[in-house]
Design an enzyme around this catalytic site. Structure first.
Site, PDB file in Angstrom:
ATOM      1  N   LYS A  34       0.837  -1.206   0.000  1.00  0.00           N
ATOM      2  CA  LYS A  34       0.000   0.000   0.000  1.00  0.00           C
ATOM      3  C   LYS A  34       0.873   1.258   0.000  1.00  0.00           C
ATOM      4  O   LYS A  34       0.647   2.180  -0.788  1.00  0.00           O
ATOM      5  CB  LYS A  34      -0.924  -0.041   1.229  1.00  0.00           C
ATOM      6  CG  LYS A  34      -1.847   1.156   1.357  1.00  0.00           C
ATOM      7  CD  LYS A  34      -3.080   0.812   2.170  1.00  0.00           C
ATOM      8  CE  LYS A  34      -2.814   0.781   3.656  1.00  0.00           C
ATOM      9  NZ  LYS A  34      -2.661   2.118   4.264  1.00  0.00           N
ATOM     10  N   ARG A  39       2.905   5.949  -3.281  1.00  0.00           N
ATOM     11  CA  ARG A  39       4.034   6.780  -3.728  1.00  0.00           C
ATOM     12  C   ARG A  39       4.274   6.618  -5.229  1.00  0.00           C
ATOM     13  O   ARG A  39       4.633   7.580  -5.913  1.00  0.00           O
ATOM     14  CB  ARG A  39       5.281   6.420  -2.917  1.00  0.00           C
ATOM     15  CG  ARG A  39       5.171   6.942  -1.467  1.00  0.00           C
ATOM     16  CD  ARG A  39       6.088   6.191  -0.541  1.00  0.00           C
ATOM     17  NE  ARG A  39       6.143   6.758   0.806  1.00  0.00           N
ATOM     18  CZ  ARG A  39       5.264   6.503   1.777  1.00  0.00           C
ATOM     19  NH1 ARG A  39       4.213   5.717   1.553  1.00  0.00           N
ATOM     20  NH2 ARG A  39       5.402   7.049   2.981  1.00  0.00           N
ATOM     21  N   SER A 179       7.337   9.388  12.013  1.00  0.00           N
ATOM     22  CA  SER A 179       6.224   9.114  11.104  1.00  0.00           C
ATOM     23  C   SER A 179       6.661   9.307   9.661  1.00  0.00           C
ATOM     24  O   SER A 179       7.121  10.389   9.282  1.00  0.00           O
ATOM     25  CB  SER A 179       5.053  10.047  11.421  1.00  0.00           C
ATOM     26  OG  SER A 179       4.215  10.189  10.291  1.00  0.00           O
ATOM     27  N   ASP A 327       1.989  -1.066  11.889  1.00  0.00           N
ATOM     28  CA  ASP A 327       0.717  -1.533  11.321  1.00  0.00           C
ATOM     29  C   ASP A 327       0.432  -2.999  11.625  1.00  0.00           C
ATOM     30  O   ASP A 327      -0.682  -3.480  11.398  1.00  0.00           O
ATOM     31  CB  ASP A 327       0.718  -1.334   9.801  1.00  0.00           C
ATOM     32  CG  ASP A 327       0.646   0.144   9.429  1.00  0.00           C
ATOM     33  OD1 ASP A 327       0.265   0.959  10.278  1.00  0.00           O
ATOM     34  OD2 ASP A 327       0.981   0.475   8.279  1.00  0.00           O
ATOM     35  N   LYS A 354      -4.738   5.613  14.794  1.00  0.00           N
ATOM     36  CA  LYS A 354      -4.803   4.974  13.474  1.00  0.00           C
ATOM     37  C   LYS A 354      -6.268   4.967  13.009  1.00  0.00           C
ATOM     38  O   LYS A 354      -7.068   5.737  13.514  1.00  0.00           O
ATOM     39  CB  LYS A 354      -4.206   3.561  13.559  1.00  0.00           C
ATOM     40  CG  LYS A 354      -2.687   3.575  13.809  1.00  0.00           C
ATOM     41  CD  LYS A 354      -1.955   4.209  12.641  1.00  0.00           C
ATOM     42  CE  LYS A 354      -0.456   4.266  12.865  1.00  0.00           C
ATOM     43  NZ  LYS A 354       0.225   5.030  11.803  1.00  0.00           N
ATOM     44  N   ARG A 358      -6.507   1.547  18.100  1.00  0.00           N
ATOM     45  CA  ARG A 358      -6.202   0.104  18.007  1.00  0.00           C
ATOM     46  C   ARG A 358      -5.837  -0.524  19.343  1.00  0.00           C
ATOM     47  O   ARG A 358      -5.868  -1.747  19.468  1.00  0.00           O
ATOM     48  CB  ARG A 358      -5.105  -0.138  16.958  1.00  0.00           C
ATOM     49  CG  ARG A 358      -5.633   0.061  15.551  1.00  0.00           C
ATOM     50  CD  ARG A 358      -4.610  -0.241  14.478  1.00  0.00           C
ATOM     51  NE  ARG A 358      -5.247  -0.118  13.166  1.00  0.00           N
ATOM     52  CZ  ARG A 358      -4.590   0.087  12.030  1.00  0.00           C
ATOM     53  NH1 ARG A 358      -3.260   0.184  12.042  1.00  0.00           N
ATOM     54  NH2 ARG A 358      -5.247   0.177  10.890  1.00  0.00           N
ATOM     55  N   ARG A 403      -7.483  -3.523   9.593  1.00  0.00           N
ATOM     56  CA  ARG A 403      -6.497  -4.405  10.237  1.00  0.00           C
ATOM     57  C   ARG A 403      -7.070  -5.091  11.484  1.00  0.00           C
ATOM     58  O   ARG A 403      -6.634  -6.177  11.851  1.00  0.00           O
ATOM     59  CB  ARG A 403      -5.220  -3.624  10.569  1.00  0.00           C
ATOM     60  CG  ARG A 403      -4.553  -3.047   9.327  1.00  0.00           C
ATOM     61  CD  ARG A 403      -3.093  -2.745   9.510  1.00  0.00           C
ATOM     62  NE  ARG A 403      -2.610  -1.821   8.493  1.00  0.00           N
ATOM     63  CZ  ARG A 403      -2.305  -2.154   7.233  1.00  0.00           C
ATOM     64  NH1 ARG A 403      -2.425  -3.400   6.834  1.00  0.00           N
ATOM     65  NH2 ARG A 403      -1.878  -1.235   6.372  1.00  0.00           N
TER      66      ARG A 403
HETATM   67  C1  S3P Z   1       2.470   4.925   6.200  1.00  0.00           C
HETATM   68  C2  S3P Z   1       3.061   5.298   7.370  1.00  0.00           C
HETATM   69  C3  S3P Z   1       2.611   4.848   8.691  1.00  0.00           C
HETATM   70  C4  S3P Z   1       1.666   3.654   8.579  1.00  0.00           C
HETATM   71  C5  S3P Z   1       0.649   3.837   7.501  1.00  0.00           C
HETATM   72  C6  S3P Z   1       1.326   3.998   6.166  1.00  0.00           C
HETATM   73  C7  S3P Z   1       3.022   5.440   4.927  1.00  0.00           C
HETATM   74  O1  S3P Z   1       1.930   5.907   9.338  1.00  0.00           O
HETATM   75  O2  S3P Z   1       1.033   3.430   9.814  1.00  0.00           O
HETATM   76  O3  S3P Z   1      -0.225   2.723   7.421  1.00  0.00           O
HETATM   77  O4  S3P Z   1       2.706   4.881   3.857  1.00  0.00           O
HETATM   78  O5  S3P Z   1       3.789   6.407   4.975  1.00  0.00           O
HETATM   79  P1  S3P Z   1       2.734   7.029  10.201  1.00  0.00           P
HETATM   80  O6  S3P Z   1       3.603   7.765   9.283  1.00  0.00           O
HETATM   81  O7  S3P Z   1       1.647   7.882  10.797  1.00  0.00           O
HETATM   82  O8  S3P Z   1       3.494   6.268  11.237  1.00  0.00           O
END
Ligand code: S3P
Length: 452
Positions: A34, A39, A179, A327, A354, A358, A403
Site C-alpha cells: 500500500k 508513492r 512518522s 501496522d 490509526k 487500536r 487491520r
Molecule cells: C504509512 C506510514 C505509517 C503507517 C501507515 C502507512 C506510509 O503511518 O502506519 O499505514 O505509507 O507512509 P505514520 O507515518 O503515521 O506512522
C-alpha cells in the site's frame, strides 16, 4: 480512461463469519504494498514522461490517491497487469474542480497535503468519518512554518483547505513523532520550496519515499537521522515494481504460526528493514519464519517467506519494535494471546490515532474472546492462553478498521466456537481478495452482507 472504483454503499456492509479450527497451508501471493503503491502514483504523476507500475495495489486507499490525480489531469491506462501513468511534470497538475475525496486514507491525505501546498492552485482534501477524526496538526504545523496556507476544520482535522500560489521556504524540522507520513509530507513540500528542507527523524520510519524519490531522479541526502532535499528538482519517469505488502502478509504469518501443522509460503514480499519488525518480533516469540531468495526489486528488498506452526512465548515489545511494526501490532496481539506467558507492549501511543484506537478496540475484542488483557495509555498487557482453544467464540466490532477485522479473522484458527466480525467492508482499503485468499489457505471464513 478512469481507473477508479466507486466505494460500496455503506447500507450493505459485510461481516466475516469464521468457523473454528483449520490450518493455513500452501503458497500465497498477497496484493501489492500500500505505501509503495501510493508513492508510485504520486511520483509518476508529477514526473516527466510515462512510468509503468506493476503490482499496483487496487485497494480503495490507493484508488483514492489515483482518483485525486485523475481529477488533476493525470491520465492512467491499464496495460495487461500494469498501469501506465503519463506524468505531467512537477508543475503540470491542473486545479481540481471539487474536494479531493481521499476516503479512509491517511497516507493520501498527509502526503498530498505537502504536494498540494506547493501548487499554484487551491485545493481541498477531504475524507470519510474516520479520516476526519485523525490528527492533521502534524502536517499543518510544518507546512505553515514553510509558508503554506493550510486550514483544517477546528484547526487540526480534515477537510484541509490549501491556498495555492504561496512561496514556500525550506525549513529544518523535527517531527513530534517518528512518522513516514509527516516526513514525506515535509519532503514533498520541500520539492517546491526555496532552499533546503531538512527533516530530523526522532525515530525510525519507513523509507519508501526516500528510496523512490531517488529512483525518480531526485537528489536527497541523509546524515544520520537528518534527511535533506533541495527545492526546484524535477522527477523523471521510472518503472516501479511494487512488492507484495508485508503488512498484509502479517495476518498470514500469524495465522500459520498459531494454527496446527501450518506451513505457508508467501511470495515476493517487501522486506524493507524499516518495515520488517513483525518478522523479528514473531521470531523472538518463537515463530518458525524463514526468508528465502532475498533480492532487490526496483529499489526495494523483497523475499519469499516461509512460516510453519510453532509454540509461541510472550515477550516485551518496546518503542523501537513499535516503529518497525506499527501496522502489524494488531496481528501480533493475536499471536500474543496464543502464546505461553505474558506479552507487554509499551511506547505504542500512536496506535490510538490509526484508523481506529487500536489499543482500545483490540483490547475489547480480545476480552470478548476470553483473553485477559489490561490497557495502559501507550500499550497493553496480554496474558497468553497456549491451550488448543486460546479463544472462545464471540462478536467483534472492527470499528471499520481493516487491520482489526483481518487480525481477529485469524483468531478463528484457535477458537472453540464461531467468531463474527462486523463492518468488514473496510478490508478493501488495503487487502481486496482477503477472504478468498484466506479461505484457499485453509481458514473457514465467509463474507456475509448485513445492514449497516
Ligand atoms: C504509512 C506510514 C505509517 C503507517 C501507515 C502507512 C506510509 O503511518 O502506519 O499505514 O505509507 O507512509 P505514520 O507515518 O503515521 O506512522
Amino acid at each position: 480512461m478512469r481507473v477508479t472504483a466507486l466505494p460500496r454503499s455503506v447500507a450493505e456492509m459485510r461481516r466475516f463469519h469464521i468457523e473454528p479450527g483449520g490450518t493455513l497451508n500452501g503458497t500465497l501471493e498477497v496484493p501489492g504494498d500500500k505505501s509503495v503503491s501510493h508513492r508510485a502514483i504520486m511520483f509518476s504523476a508529477i514526473a516527466r514522461g510515462r512510468s509503468r507500475i506493476t503490482g499496483f495495489l487496487e485497494s480503495a486507499d490507493c484508488l483514492a490517491t489515483l482518483g485525486a490525480f485523475e481529477v488533476m489531469g493525470v491520465s492512467f491506462t491499464r496495460d495487461g497487469g500494469a498501469l501506465l501513468v503519463d506524468g505531467v511534470g512537477r508543475d503540470g497538475l491542473s486545479a481540481p474542480d471539487a474536494t479531493l475525496d481521499l476516503g479512509n486514507s491517511g497516507t493520501s491525505m498527509r502526503l498530498l497535503s505537502g504536494l498540494m501546498a506547493g501548487q499554484a492552485f487551491d485545493s481541498v482534501l477531504g475524507g470519510d468519518a474516520s479520516l476526519s477524526r485523525r490528527p492533521m496538526a502534524r502536517v499543518i504545523d510544518p507546512l505553515t512554518e514553510m509558508g503554506a496556507r493550510i486550514a483544517g476544520s477546528d484547526g487540526q482535522r480534515a477537510p484541509l483547505h490549501i491556498t495555492g500560489g504561496q512561496r514556500l521556504r525550506g525549513i529544518d524540522y523535527t517531527p513530534p513523532v517518528a512518522s513516514a507520513q509527516i516526513k514525506s509530507c515535509v519532503l514533498l513540500a520541500g520539492l517546491y520550496a526555496e532552499g533546503a528542507t531538512t527533516v530530523h527523524e526522532p525515530g525510525i520510519s519507513r523509507d519508501h519515499t526516500e528510496r523512490m524519490l531517488g529512483a525518480f531522479g531526485v537528489e536527497l541526502t541523509r546524515e544520520g537521522r537528518a534527511l535533506s532535499i533541495t527545492g526546484g528538482q524535477s522527477l523523471e519517469a521510472f518503472d516501479v515494481a511494487v512488492p507484495a505488502d508485508l503488512s498484509s502478509a502479517a495476518f498470514f504469518l500469524v495465522g500459520a504460526s498459531i494454527g496446527e501443522n501450518g506451513e505457508l509460503t508467501l511470495t515476493g514480499v517487501g522486506v524493507n528493514p524499516t518495515r520488517r519488525g513483525v518478522v523479528d518480533i514473531l521470531k523472538r516469540m518463537g515463530a518458525d519464519i524463514t526468508l528465502v531468495d532475498e533480492r532487490e526489486q526496483a529499489g526495494e528488498p523483497v523475499a519469499d517467506i516461509t512460516v510453519r506452526s510453532a509454540a509461541l512465548r510472550g515477550i516485551d515489545i518496546g518503542a523501537t519494535d513499535v516503529e518497525l511494526a506499527i501496522d502489524e501490532l494488531p496481528a501480533i496481539f493475536i499471536a500474543a494471546a496464543c502464546a505461553h506467558g505474558t506479552t507487554r507492549l509499551t511506547g505504542a501511543a500512536e496506535l490510538r490515532v490509526k484508523e481506529s484506537d487500536r489499543i482500545a478496540v483490540m483490547a475489547d475484542g480480545l476480552a470478548e474472546l476470553g483473553i485477559e488483557v489490561t490497557v495502559q495509555d501507550d500499550g497493553l498487557t496480554i496474558v497468553g492462553r497456549p491451550e488448543q482453544h486460546s479463544f472462545g467464540g464471540g462478536h467483534i466490532h472492527s470499528h471499520e478498521d481493516h487491520r482489526i477485522a483481518m487480525s481477529f479473522a485469524m483468531a478463528g484458527l484457535r477458537a472453540s466456537a464461531p467468531i463474527v466480525i462486523d463492518d468488514c467492508d473496510f478490508v478493501d482499503t488495503s487487502f481486496p481478495g482477503f477472504v478468498e485468499r484466506a479461505r484457499n489457505a485453509g481458514l473457514a471464513i465467509e463474507s456475509q452482507e448485513h445492514d449497516a
